[in-house]
Design a protein around this motif. Structure first.
Motif, PDB file in Angstrom:
ATOM      1  N   LEU A  92      36.614  34.146  51.652  1.00  0.00           N
ATOM      2  CA  LEU A  92      37.575  34.779  50.746  1.00  0.00           C
ATOM      3  C   LEU A  92      38.898  34.957  51.471  1.00  0.00           C
ATOM      4  O   LEU A  92      38.925  35.345  52.639  1.00  0.00           O
ATOM      5  CB  LEU A  92      37.054  36.137  50.285  1.00  0.00           C
ATOM      6  CG  LEU A  92      35.690  36.159  49.614  1.00  0.00           C
ATOM      7  CD1 LEU A  92      35.253  37.597  49.362  1.00  0.00           C
ATOM      8  CD2 LEU A  92      35.706  35.368  48.318  1.00  0.00           C
ATOM      9  N   ASP A  93      39.984  34.704  50.763  1.00  0.00           N
ATOM     10  CA  ASP A  93      41.325  34.864  51.329  1.00  0.00           C
ATOM     11  C   ASP A  93      41.766  36.313  51.153  1.00  0.00           C
ATOM     12  O   ASP A  93      42.126  36.735  50.049  1.00  0.00           O
ATOM     13  CB  ASP A  93      42.301  33.915  50.634  1.00  0.00           C
ATOM     14  CG  ASP A  93      43.677  33.918  51.251  1.00  0.00           C
ATOM     15  OD1 ASP A  93      43.980  34.806  52.087  1.00  0.00           O
ATOM     16  OD2 ASP A  93      44.480  33.037  50.891  1.00  0.00           O
ATOM     17  N   SER A  94      41.734  37.078  52.218  1.00  0.00           N
ATOM     18  CA  SER A  94      42.042  38.510  52.149  1.00  0.00           C
ATOM     19  C   SER A  94      43.535  38.791  51.977  1.00  0.00           C
ATOM     20  O   SER A  94      43.927  39.935  51.761  1.00  0.00           O
ATOM     21  CB  SER A  94      41.517  39.222  53.393  1.00  0.00           C
ATOM     22  OG  SER A  94      42.094  38.675  54.558  1.00  0.00           O
ATOM     23  N   SER A  95      44.386  37.773  52.023  1.00  0.00           N
ATOM     24  CA  SER A  95      45.823  37.986  51.833  1.00  0.00           C
ATOM     25  C   SER A  95      46.203  38.047  50.352  1.00  0.00           C
ATOM     26  O   SER A  95      47.308  38.431  50.002  1.00  0.00           O
ATOM     27  CB  SER A  95      46.630  36.891  52.536  1.00  0.00           C
ATOM     28  OG  SER A  95      46.457  35.643  51.888  1.00  0.00           O
ATOM     29  N   ILE A  96      45.273  37.683  49.462  1.00  0.00           N
ATOM     30  CA  ILE A  96      45.503  37.741  48.013  1.00  0.00           C
ATOM     31  C   ILE A  96      44.781  38.971  47.485  1.00  0.00           C
ATOM     32  O   ILE A  96      43.553  39.056  47.561  1.00  0.00           O
ATOM     33  CB  ILE A  96      44.985  36.463  47.318  1.00  0.00           C
ATOM     34  CG1 ILE A  96      45.657  35.229  47.908  1.00  0.00           C
ATOM     35  CG2 ILE A  96      45.218  36.547  45.814  1.00  0.00           C
ATOM     36  CD1 ILE A  96      45.062  33.918  47.440  1.00  0.00           C
ATOM     37  N   THR A  97      45.524  39.935  46.927  1.00  0.00           N
ATOM     38  CA  THR A  97      44.927  41.230  46.568  1.00  0.00           C
ATOM     39  C   THR A  97      43.930  41.145  45.422  1.00  0.00           C
ATOM     40  O   THR A  97      42.904  41.819  45.455  1.00  0.00           O
ATOM     41  CB  THR A  97      46.009  42.274  46.231  1.00  0.00           C
ATOM     42  OG1 THR A  97      46.827  41.767  45.180  1.00  0.00           O
ATOM     43  CG2 THR A  97      46.862  42.590  47.444  1.00  0.00           C
ATOM     44  N   GLN A  98      44.204  40.340  44.396  1.00  0.00           N
ATOM     45  CA  GLN A  98      43.281  40.189  43.278  1.00  0.00           C
ATOM     46  C   GLN A  98      43.099  38.713  42.995  1.00  0.00           C
ATOM     47  O   GLN A  98      44.086  37.990  42.841  1.00  0.00           O
ATOM     48  CB  GLN A  98      43.805  40.884  42.027  1.00  0.00           C
ATOM     49  CG  GLN A  98      43.896  42.380  42.166  1.00  0.00           C
ATOM     50  CD  GLN A  98      44.381  43.036  40.875  1.00  0.00           C
ATOM     51  OE1 GLN A  98      44.940  42.389  40.007  1.00  0.00           O
ATOM     52  NE2 GLN A  98      44.155  44.322  40.764  1.00  0.00           N
ATOM     53  N   GLN A  99      41.852  38.279  42.934  1.00  0.00           N
ATOM     54  CA  GLN A  99      41.596  36.869  42.690  1.00  0.00           C
ATOM     55  C   GLN A  99      40.332  36.690  41.863  1.00  0.00           C
ATOM     56  O   GLN A  99      39.366  37.430  42.018  1.00  0.00           O
ATOM     57  CB  GLN A  99      41.492  36.104  44.006  1.00  0.00           C
ATOM     58  CG  GLN A  99      40.573  36.726  45.036  1.00  0.00           C
ATOM     59  CD  GLN A  99      40.757  36.149  46.415  1.00  0.00           C
ATOM     60  OE1 GLN A  99      40.455  34.984  46.615  1.00  0.00           O
ATOM     61  NE2 GLN A  99      41.229  36.948  47.339  1.00  0.00           N
ATOM     62  N   THR A 100      40.392  35.718  40.954  1.00  0.00           N
ATOM     63  CA  THR A 100      39.240  35.334  40.144  1.00  0.00           C
ATOM     64  C   THR A 100      39.233  33.816  40.082  1.00  0.00           C
ATOM     65  O   THR A 100      40.260  33.206  39.779  1.00  0.00           O
ATOM     66  CB  THR A 100      39.325  35.919  38.722  1.00  0.00           C
ATOM     67  OG1 THR A 100      39.340  37.341  38.816  1.00  0.00           O
ATOM     68  CG2 THR A 100      38.132  35.504  37.890  1.00  0.00           C
ATOM     69  N   TYR A 101      38.095  33.237  40.385  1.00  0.00           N
ATOM     70  CA  TYR A 101      37.973  31.782  40.348  1.00  0.00           C
ATOM     71  C   TYR A 101      36.503  31.411  40.191  1.00  0.00           C
ATOM     72  O   TYR A 101      35.623  32.261  40.281  1.00  0.00           O
ATOM     73  CB  TYR A 101      38.577  31.128  41.597  1.00  0.00           C
ATOM     74  CG  TYR A 101      37.946  31.558  42.900  1.00  0.00           C
ATOM     75  CD1 TYR A 101      36.921  30.815  43.470  1.00  0.00           C
ATOM     76  CD2 TYR A 101      38.371  32.704  43.564  1.00  0.00           C
ATOM     77  CE1 TYR A 101      36.334  31.208  44.663  1.00  0.00           C
ATOM     78  CE2 TYR A 101      37.795  33.100  44.747  1.00  0.00           C
ATOM     79  CZ  TYR A 101      36.783  32.353  45.295  1.00  0.00           C
ATOM     80  OH  TYR A 101      36.196  32.752  46.463  1.00  0.00           O
ATOM     81  N   VAL A 102      36.246  30.131  39.930  1.00  0.00           N
ATOM     82  CA  VAL A 102      34.884  29.624  39.759  1.00  0.00           C
ATOM     83  C   VAL A 102      34.567  28.703  40.930  1.00  0.00           C
ATOM     84  O   VAL A 102      35.370  27.844  41.294  1.00  0.00           O
ATOM     85  CB  VAL A 102      34.731  28.870  38.428  1.00  0.00           C
ATOM     86  CG1 VAL A 102      33.346  28.237  38.320  1.00  0.00           C
ATOM     87  CG2 VAL A 102      34.970  29.807  37.255  1.00  0.00           C
TER      88      VAL A 102
END
Length: 60
Positions: free
Chosen positions: A19-29
């Motif tokens: 997981l990329d911790s530099s992006i605060t909110q993320q949703t993907y498949v």
């Protein structure tokens, strides 16, 4: 990037994803590495610390 371990909502195997911790909110498949079914991943970070994670079956 952090490695996060969780259980696949289809086959129940323990798997991990980066997981990329530099992006605060993320949703993907992303497909399960064991059974290849699509999993919707939602991750929330605060100050690069994981504060929320959800892995759901998108074929419900």
């Amino acid at each position: 990037m952090i490695e996060h371990f969780f259980q696949c909502p289809y086959c129940w195997e323990n798997i991990s994803m980066l997981l990329d911790s530099s992006i605060t909110q993320q949703t993907y498949v992303e497909d399960c590495e064991v059974c290849c079914n699509p999993i919707q991943i939602t991750a929330n970070f605060e100050a690069e610390v994981l504060i929320g994670f959800e892995a759901i079956d998108i074929e419900q």
